[in-house]
Motif scaffolding. Structure first.
Motif, PDB file in Angstrom:
ATOM      1  N   ASP A  37      10.813  -4.221  -0.209  1.00 21.13           N
ATOM      2  CA  ASP A  37      11.264  -5.227  -1.188  1.00 21.13           C
ATOM      3  C   ASP A  37      10.780  -4.872  -2.593  1.00 21.13           C
ATOM      4  O   ASP A  37      11.522  -4.999  -3.568  1.00 21.13           O
ATOM      5  N   LEU A  38       9.519  -4.447  -2.692  1.00 23.04           N
ATOM      6  CA  LEU A  38       8.946  -4.126  -4.002  1.00 23.04           C
ATOM      7  C   LEU A  38       9.635  -2.913  -4.622  1.00 23.04           C
ATOM      8  O   LEU A  38       9.974  -2.917  -5.819  1.00 23.04           O
ATOM      9  N   LEU A  39       9.870  -1.873  -3.809  1.00 24.15           N
ATOM     10  CA  LEU A  39      10.559  -0.677  -4.315  1.00 24.15           C
ATOM     11  C   LEU A  39      11.978  -1.046  -4.739  1.00 24.15           C
ATOM     12  O   LEU A  39      12.466  -0.611  -5.784  1.00 24.15           O
ATOM     13  N   LEU A  40      12.633  -1.848  -3.915  1.00 24.80           N
ATOM     14  CA  LEU A  40      14.008  -2.256  -4.239  1.00 24.80           C
ATOM     15  C   LEU A  40      14.053  -3.029  -5.561  1.00 24.80           C
ATOM     16  O   LEU A  40      14.948  -2.817  -6.382  1.00 24.80           O
ATOM     17  N   GLU A  41      13.091  -3.931  -5.758  1.00 28.95           N
ATOM     18  CA  GLU A  41      13.068  -4.722  -6.997  1.00 28.95           C
ATOM     19  C   GLU A  41      13.022  -3.811  -8.222  1.00 28.95           C
ATOM     20  O   GLU A  41      13.656  -4.088  -9.237  1.00 28.95           O
ATOM     21  N   ALA A  42      12.263  -2.720  -8.130  1.00 30.36           N
ATOM     22  CA  ALA A  42      12.191  -1.781  -9.260  1.00 30.36           C
ATOM     23  C   ALA A  42      13.550  -1.120  -9.481  1.00 30.36           C
ATOM     24  O   ALA A  42      14.024  -1.025 -10.615  1.00 30.36           O
ATOM     25  N   ASP A  43      14.196  -0.699  -8.406  1.00 35.17           N
ATOM     26  CA  ASP A  43      15.517  -0.071  -8.551  1.00 35.17           C
ATOM     27  C   ASP A  43      16.537  -1.066  -9.097  1.00 35.17           C
ATOM     28  O   ASP A  43      17.364  -0.717  -9.939  1.00 35.17           O
ATOM     29  N   LEU A  44      16.487  -2.289  -8.625  1.00 37.67           N
ATOM     30  CA  LEU A  44      17.427  -3.313  -9.105  1.00 37.67           C
ATOM     31  C   LEU A  44      17.286  -3.515 -10.607  1.00 37.67           C
ATOM     32  O   LEU A  44      18.260  -3.806 -11.303  1.00 37.67           O
ATOM     33  N   ARG A  45      16.055  -3.370 -11.105  1.00 37.40           N
ATOM     34  CA  ARG A  45      15.788  -3.635 -12.525  1.00 37.40           C
ATOM     35  C   ARG A  45      15.870  -2.378 -13.381  1.00 37.40           C
ATOM     36  O   ARG A  45      15.518  -2.396 -14.556  1.00 37.40           O
ATOM     37  N   ILE A 309      13.473 -11.266 -25.206  1.00 34.52           N
ATOM     38  CA  ILE A 309      12.147 -11.683 -24.766  1.00 34.52           C
ATOM     39  C   ILE A 309      11.788 -10.769 -23.587  1.00 34.52           C
ATOM     40  O   ILE A 309      12.664 -10.458 -22.772  1.00 34.52           O
ATOM     41  N   PRO A 310      10.520 -10.306 -23.510  1.00 33.14           N
ATOM     42  CA  PRO A 310      10.167  -9.466 -22.361  1.00 33.14           C
ATOM     43  C   PRO A 310      10.593 -10.140 -21.049  1.00 33.14           C
ATOM     44  O   PRO A 310      10.322 -11.315 -20.830  1.00 33.14           O
ATOM     45  N   GLY A 311      11.284  -9.383 -20.231  1.00 31.89           N
ATOM     46  CA  GLY A 311      11.808  -9.908 -18.969  1.00 31.89           C
ATOM     47  C   GLY A 311      13.322 -10.114 -19.011  1.00 31.89           C
ATOM     48  O   GLY A 311      13.984 -10.047 -17.975  1.00 31.89           O
ATOM     49  N   ASP A 312      13.869 -10.354 -20.220  1.00 29.26           N
ATOM     50  CA  ASP A 312      15.316 -10.621 -20.339  1.00 29.26           C
ATOM     51  C   ASP A 312      16.150  -9.439 -19.844  1.00 29.26           C
ATOM     52  O   ASP A 312      17.116  -9.603 -19.094  1.00 29.26           O
ATOM     53  N   ARG A 313      15.782  -8.237 -20.282  1.00 29.03           N
ATOM     54  CA  ARG A 313      16.582  -7.060 -19.966  1.00 29.03           C
ATOM     55  C   ARG A 313      16.533  -6.772 -18.453  1.00 29.03           C
ATOM     56  O   ARG A 313      17.554  -6.493 -17.829  1.00 29.03           O
ATOM     57  N   MET A 314      15.326  -6.898 -17.910  1.00 26.67           N
ATOM     58  CA  MET A 314      15.129  -6.678 -16.466  1.00 26.67           C
ATOM     59  C   MET A 314      15.988  -7.619 -15.637  1.00 26.67           C
ATOM     60  O   MET A 314      16.589  -7.224 -14.649  1.00 26.67           O
ATOM     61  N   ARG A 315      16.005  -8.888 -16.062  1.00 27.27           N
ATOM     62  CA  ARG A 315      16.771  -9.877 -15.290  1.00 27.27           C
ATOM     63  C   ARG A 315      18.261  -9.585 -15.356  1.00 27.27           C
ATOM     64  O   ARG A 315      18.976  -9.708 -14.361  1.00 27.27           O
ATOM     65  N   ALA A 316      18.735  -9.179 -16.541  1.00 28.88           N
ATOM     66  CA  ALA A 316      20.159  -8.864 -16.691  1.00 28.88           C
ATOM     67  C   ALA A 316      20.529  -7.653 -15.836  1.00 28.88           C
ATOM     68  O   ALA A 316      21.553  -7.633 -15.149  1.00 28.88           O
ATOM     69  N   GLU A 317      19.669  -6.654 -15.858  1.00 29.49           N
ATOM     70  CA  GLU A 317      19.919  -5.436 -15.078  1.00 29.49           C
ATOM     71  C   GLU A 317      19.900  -5.761 -13.577  1.00 29.49           C
ATOM     72  O   GLU A 317      20.706  -5.249 -12.798  1.00 29.49           O
TER      73      GLU A 317
END
Lengths: 349, 349
Positions: A37-45, A309-317
């Protein structure tokens, strides 16, 4: 840039491949799920350096016995608000999540609680851990050390880790999540640019003489610069010292065991959780959300589309990856499939 | 650069002038001593923006009644390890030192303790406060907010404070002391360069259109950039949110009362103290000291004389100032003498 063939993979397919591979190499079902799950979260973002490509190192470490499947972290409250965690050379994600579970409970009682984690292994991308803390309405800090890749300001040899800092603060509808390395560029990016023949952005690395370089090969013989000049160096060094002191782990070039496949991990983590309810003015979360929206909507410099805002780009990706799939270089995806197949064949020997 | 006449002043003379001026404007003997000592420490270390030149603002604030002499900070343990401090609009240094005194005692018991300070006023240079914590063998973090002078990455208006971060870690013979603003340059430096006709270093400020500028006048109409690009912006914003949330204080442009002379202070401070003894491995302080010496002695880039650890330069400058005196621009020193004389004359009216 040389061409890279990309393959688009559905998130669930990537997750289950990760889980299956880890299981084949001895991870328990719970370990395989948490780590995949943790590795996947990085790829998703879009943070591929912390994604499934780390499976090759993790499985080699499992085979070598320096990463111990089934290790149970030992958690001990050394003082009312301080938790010492010994990860027993198991998966870093298991140790840090066990620590966070305890810290969140304790901070709700004492207002603040901290944990130092040793023998815990690489904890990967910090953002998903921070979101566990923010999900409970609490503030979180995570600092972690890593192999020495970064030179001190004025120096030319690697003496500091890339020492990431993670900070989360509750906000609506999404928390503020800062997850940043204190290095000016990642080792993975240098490697990738070396392979594709691209120059590095200026100011990110020095060669073996300490001169700035944009040549990936010269950079690999030199060191990565801290981000932000001497201030970034100061922060990187602060992380190195704070983590080592509060988790009884190694410093500088003695930190090993996250990039290699034959050393037990000597890095450490420091997690601090604060409870805003202790202040007695919870309405401030609404003020924070409104302030963040003010920044997002603020007047922009010419040529700027959005203020983030930090986190915005990650969430969109992440949303895009969940909808459209994750793009992996086909060579990487093939190597992950091979990791699955090889072990499957090997298990029949 | 235009010529500036300097006058060399003995440290004790500067300290006693500061103490006397504050007393004339109503500060108690204890307040005047603490505040004058803090201002002097900044001058001794070459951080003039936080030195005796701040007396003119402090005395004007006392006269206006927005800084309250004799205010007694109210300290309340809201939870086992969390202290809420209301400075009662008194001197910031009084509130932060009262908080540190309590945090040091509590952290020795619980391993970690934190305080949020509101209505506490400007706490000045962070290093002397951090040294109070390190002097007890503890680790300290201090974050504090200030008037909005810094733009978000991609923006062109000031929405963030210069939001300094202070971190200290015990070491022998001297602690590690990081005391840094998250802004790329100080407002005082922009003002000084404007007066002397010098350009700003590149990349420190934007003009009112958001374009980078090295012109002090255009910079004053625009905003200061965060240090270190988007990572520095992320850290600056993290400090803004953490402090506001954990001290129930203002955000962004609502922060007032450290530069002006007619508003009660709405900024806040967050102090976190950790006890390395809680880890049960105190030998690490020796390892930290040895590691810092390794960095100081590391191979240097061409043209570099010394590799510094945060705190080294300040300590050297302090020793030099104590030995040779502090150099003040004579116009500044004259204004401080006038502050002393005027009030003395005024008191006879």
């Amino acid at each position: 840039m040389l061409g890279v063939f990309l393959i688009v993979v559905d998130a669930e397919r990537a997750r289950s491949l990760g889980e299956r591979v880890l299981g084949r190499y001895g991870a328990s079902a719970a370990e395989a799920r948490l780590q995949a799950d943790l590795l996947l979260e990085a790829d998703l973002r879009g943070r591929r350096s912390h994604g499934l490509q780390r499976l090759s190192v993790l499985t080699a470490r499992l085979e070598c016995g320096v990463l111990v499947a089934g290790a149970v972290p030992r958690l001990e409250w050394k003082a009312g608000s301080f938790l010492a965690v010994d990860g027993g050379d198991g998966f870093g994600v298991v140790a840090v999540r066990a620590a966070i579970e305890q810290l969140v409970l304790r901070a709700a009682d004492t207002g603040v609680a901290a944990a130092g984690i040793r023998r815990g292994g690489h904890i990967g991308m910090l953002a998903p851990h921070l979101e566990e803390i923010c999900g409970k309405g609490l503030v979180g800090f995570i600092m972690t050390t890593s192999e020495a890749l970064v030179h001190p300001t004025g120096g030319r040899t690697a003496l500091l880790g890339t020492n990431p800092i993670g900070i989360c603060v509750p906000a609506d509808p999404e928390p503020f999540v800062l997850d940043m390395s204190t290095a000016a560029i990642s080792a993975g990016e240098i490697l990738a640019r070396g392979q594709s023949g691209e120059a590095l952005p200026p100011g990110r690395c020095v060669d073996s003489h300490g001169n700035p370089t944009t040549d990936p090969e010269l950079a690999r013989a030199g060191a990565i610069s801290p981000f932000g000049g001497s201030k970034g160096y100061g922060l990187s060094l602060a992380v190195e010292l704070l983590v080592a002191l509060m988790s009884a782990t190694a410093l500088g070039t003695d930190v090993v065991g996250t990039l290699d496949t034959d050393s037990r991990a000597t890095k450490g983590d420091l997690v601090i959780v604060l409870d805003p309810d202790a202040v007695g003015q919870v309405a401030t979360v609404a003020a924070i959300s409104s302030y963040l929206d003010t920044i997002r909507a603020a007047p922009r410099a010419a040529g700027i589309d959005r203020i983030l805002i930090p986190g915005d780009r990650m969430r969109a990706e992440r949303a895009r990856s969940l909808r459209d799939g994750i793009r992996y270089p086909s060579a990487l995806w093939d190597s992950l499939l091979a990791l699955d197949d090889n072990r499957s064949a090997g298990a029949d020997d």
